[in-house]
Enzyme design. Structure first.
Site, PDB file in Angstrom:
ATOM      1  CE1 TYR A 150     -27.714  -2.749  25.365  1.00 43.45           C
ATOM      2  CE2 TYR A 150     -27.345  -3.665  23.183  1.00 43.45           C
ATOM      3  CZ  TYR A 150     -27.894  -2.700  23.992  1.00 43.45           C
ATOM      4  OH  TYR A 150     -28.630  -1.690  23.430  1.00 43.45           O
ATOM      5  CG  HIS A 174     -25.437   2.872  26.060  1.00 45.66           C
ATOM      6  ND1 HIS A 174     -25.235   1.561  26.411  1.00 45.66           N
ATOM      7  CD2 HIS A 174     -26.703   2.915  25.578  1.00 45.66           C
ATOM      8  CE1 HIS A 174     -26.328   0.849  26.157  1.00 45.66           C
ATOM      9  NE2 HIS A 174     -27.239   1.655  25.663  1.00 45.66           N
TER      10      HIS A 174
END
Length: 279
Positions: free
Chosen positions: A51, A109
């Site tokens: 991010y 992730h």
């Protein structure tokens, strides 16, 4: 301050039912959004290496004035860092960027099964937990076979699996499996195709019956199913109403009616963990 239900994993680790997603909350504005959420009562903040906002999240935490011990900060290890040496460095870099003594919850992730290195990534997280630089470890987007493989290899079971869950993709089988194993389910993109789903007649009717918004009805649906939702919200008003939804109780028939909106093509994009690659 809204009383938020808490869910407990197999090892006693506890997560609030609603947290703050931070995808695309970057820079000074992102830090301000994180600080505002914490001041409103959020205690779970979700970020990721990819991010590119761990610095903003850390700045928001420090600016909030909320005691660090009350906050659970999540981040995620990217696919390009699955190899053992890269994974250790990535875990350390996330901690430094966040400005924390330890990350509270660190996830893989995506499994990236074609690369076949997620076992190395998991062992790196196990090692980091043993060193004390990570407090709790989990995964994201893992299928049952991926969960089986890492537990068999390490003897360590994840506390969380963060997966796509929303009314168009309710993931009933995954939720049942996680509950059986004491793995907490976190929902990414918990509102799904929000512009479409909030206009579903069943959701609008349920919302009207409870005097809440359709978005709040969806968050209440997650809570009723025992799923931790992490909707992104940058404005304090949206943050407040999302958090307040945690206190709304839906009955079994209402939960079933929303779950029935599930579709075979309900995924937001082509993100089947059996094939999807995230670097």
């Amino acid at each position: 301050m809204t009383a938020v239900p808490v869910f407990t994993a197999h090892n006693g680790f506890r997560l609030p039912a609603v947290g703050l997603g931070t995808y695309r909350l970057n820079g000074e504005a992102g830090a301000e959004s994180v600080a505002a959420a914490l001041e409103l009562g959020y205690r779970l903040i979700d970020s990721a290496f990819n991010y590119e906002n761990e610095g903003a999240v850390g700045a928001g935490i420090r600016a909030s004035g909320v005691d660090r011990s009350e906050i659970i900060v999540t981040t995620k290890l990217p696919g390009r860092h699955h190899e053992t040496s890269k994974a250790r460095t990535s875990i350390e870099e996330s901690r430094f960027r966040l400005g924390l003594d330890a990350t509270d919850l660190h996830l893989i992730h995506w499994p990236n099964p074609s690369a076949g290195k997620y076992e190395q990534a998991w062992q790196a997280l196990v090692d980091a937990q043993e060193r004390g630089t990570v407090r709790q470890i989990g995964v994201s987007n893992f299928l049952p076979e991926h969960l089986d493989r890492i537990e068999a290899a390490s003897g360590v079971r994840p506390v969380v699996n963060q997966i796509e869950v929303h009314p168009y993709f309710p993931q009933e089988e995954a939720l049942a499996l996680h509950a059986e194993r004491g793995i907490l389910t976190q929902a990414w993109s918990p509102l799904g195709r929000a512009r479409d789903v909030v206009n579903e007649p069943v959701i609008r009717e349920i919302a009207e019956n409870h005097g809440i918004s359709p978005v709040q009805a969806i968050i209440a649906w997650h809570v009723a199913r025992g799923t931790v939702s992490i909707p992104k919200a940058s404005s304090p008003e949206h943050q407040r109403t999302n958090l307040e939804a945690a206190a709304v109780g839906l009955d079994a028939a209402e939960v079933e009616a929303i779950t029935a909106l599930g579709r075979p093509d309900g995924r937001l994009f082509d993100a089947d963990p059996a094939t999807h690659e995230e670097m």
